[in-house]
Motif scaffolding. Structure first.
Motif, PDB file in Angstrom:
ATOM      1  N   THR A   1      75.552  44.778  29.449  1.00  0.00           N
ATOM      2  CA  THR A   1      74.532  43.920  29.296  1.00  0.00           C
ATOM      3  C   THR A   1      73.589  44.169  28.389  1.00  0.00           C
ATOM      4  OG1 THR A   1      72.959  44.588  30.948  1.00  0.00           O
ATOM      5  CG2 THR A   1      74.718  43.199  31.812  1.00  0.00           C
ATOM      6  N   ASP A   2      72.612  43.386  27.932  1.00  0.00           N
ATOM      7  CA  ASP A   2      71.539  43.658  27.060  1.00  0.00           C
ATOM      8  C   ASP A   2      70.404  44.592  27.646  1.00  0.00           C
ATOM      9  OD1 ASP A   2      70.393  41.822  28.993  1.00  0.00           O
ATOM     10  OD2 ASP A   2      68.930  40.691  27.244  1.00  0.00           O
ATOM     11  N   LEU A   3      70.430  44.980  28.863  1.00  0.00           N
ATOM     12  CA  LEU A   3      69.630  45.916  29.427  1.00  0.00           C
ATOM     13  C   LEU A   3      69.627  47.171  28.761  1.00  0.00           C
ATOM     14  CD1 LEU A   3      67.433  46.734  31.559  1.00  0.00           C
ATOM     15  CD2 LEU A   3      69.296  47.053  33.117  1.00  0.00           C
ATOM     16  N   TRP A   4      70.906  47.506  28.192  1.00  0.00           N
ATOM     17  CA  TRP A   4      70.998  48.942  27.829  1.00  0.00           C
ATOM     18  C   TRP A   4      71.335  49.120  26.115  1.00  0.00           C
ATOM     19  CZ3 TRP A   4      68.158  51.986  30.476  1.00  0.00           C
ATOM     20  CH2 TRP A   4      67.974  51.593  31.780  1.00  0.00           C
TER      21      TRP A   4
ATOM     22  N   TYR B   1      75.446  47.739  34.391  1.00  0.00           N
ATOM     23  CA  TYR B   1      74.847  46.738  33.584  1.00  0.00           C
ATOM     24  C   TYR B   1      75.090  47.503  31.954  1.00  0.00           C
ATOM     25  CZ  TYR B   1      72.151  45.555  38.047  1.00  0.00           C
ATOM     26  OH  TYR B   1      72.174  45.083  39.134  1.00  0.00           O
TER      27      TYR B   1
ATOM     28  N   PHE C   1      68.589  45.470  36.600  1.00  0.00           N
ATOM     29  CA  PHE C   1      67.185  44.418  36.586  1.00  0.00           C
ATOM     30  C   PHE C   1      66.425  44.507  37.615  1.00  0.00           C
ATOM     31  CE2 PHE C   1      70.832  43.099  33.905  1.00  0.00           C
ATOM     32  CZ  PHE C   1      70.282  42.893  32.551  1.00  0.00           C
TER      33      PHE C   1
ATOM     34  N   SER D   1      62.771  48.519  33.659  1.00  0.00           N
ATOM     35  CA  SER D   1      63.900  49.266  33.811  1.00  0.00           C
ATOM     36  C   SER D   1      64.295  50.442  32.669  1.00  0.00           C
ATOM     37  CB  SER D   1      65.169  48.383  33.977  1.00  0.00           C
ATOM     38  OG  SER D   1      65.169  47.512  34.999  1.00  0.00           O
ATOM     39  N   ARG D   2      63.887  50.088  31.749  1.00  0.00           N
ATOM     40  CA  ARG D   2      64.131  51.155  30.451  1.00  0.00           C
ATOM     41  C   ARG D   2      63.058  52.187  30.732  1.00  0.00           C
ATOM     42  NH1 ARG D   2      64.672  45.866  26.957  1.00  0.00           N
ATOM     43  NH2 ARG D   2      67.024  45.610  26.942  1.00  0.00           N
TER      44      ARG D   2
ATOM     45  N   ASP E   1      62.366  39.514  30.926  1.00  0.00           N
ATOM     46  CA  ASP E   1      61.939  40.556  29.857  1.00  0.00           C
ATOM     47  C   ASP E   1      60.938  41.658  30.626  1.00  0.00           C
ATOM     48  OD1 ASP E   1      63.032  39.098  27.970  1.00  0.00           O
ATOM     49  OD2 ASP E   1      61.225  38.135  27.088  1.00  0.00           O
TER      50      ASP E   1
ATOM     51  N   ASN F   1      63.499  43.935  32.295  1.00  0.00           N
ATOM     52  CA  ASN F   1      63.987  44.616  31.430  1.00  0.00           C
ATOM     53  C   ASN F   1      63.350  45.947  30.703  1.00  0.00           C
ATOM     54  OD1 ASN F   1      66.111  42.996  31.756  1.00  0.00           O
ATOM     55  ND2 ASN F   1      66.301  42.305  29.639  1.00  0.00           N
ATOM     56  N   ARG F   2      62.352  45.817  30.346  1.00  0.00           N
ATOM     57  CA  ARG F   2      61.236  46.660  29.844  1.00  0.00           C
ATOM     58  C   ARG F   2      61.016  47.789  30.887  1.00  0.00           C
ATOM     59  NH1 ARG F   2      58.144  43.210  27.911  1.00  0.00           N
ATOM     60  NH2 ARG F   2      56.667  43.099  29.676  1.00  0.00           N
TER      61      ARG F   2
END
Length: 94
Positions: free
Chosen positions: A90-93, A87, A54, A41-42, A35, A38-39
């Motif tokens: 994936t849920d990353l974006w 990615y 990631f 990276s965003r 988490d 991810n945060r």
């Protein structure tokens, strides 16, 4: 070796065959969970314009932790080796 479940493709730990880092002095290390990666990276994408994945998020999150706790005022370098393109599914974006 113990099993890990994390989103970091190609990111492993406890690998005895990674000899290039032996005898290299380290100032510290920090554990980063998925988490946090991810945060970060965003945040890299939205605040800095750096579109990465990631592991880049994990590396930057760890550097920020080191700089906030124990190494305040120091300089950290993080190399980001890929883009976030692979990615997108994936849920990353999301």
């Amino acid at each position: 070796m113990f099993e890990s479940h994390h989103p970091f493709q190609g990111g492993g730990f406890g690998r005895a065959d990674l000899t290039h880092g032996r005898d290299v002095p380290l100032d510290g290390y920090r554990q980063v969970i998925g988490d946090e990666a991810n945060r970060t990276s965003r945040l890299l994408a939205t605040r800095e314009g750096v579109f990465a994945g990631f592991s880049a998020g994990a590396n930057v999150a760890a550097a920020l932790k080191l700089l906030r706790h124990g190494l305040a005022g120091a300089t950290a370098a993080v190399v980001i080796l890929d883009s976030g393109l692979k990615y997108l599914s994936t849920d990353l974006w999301e």
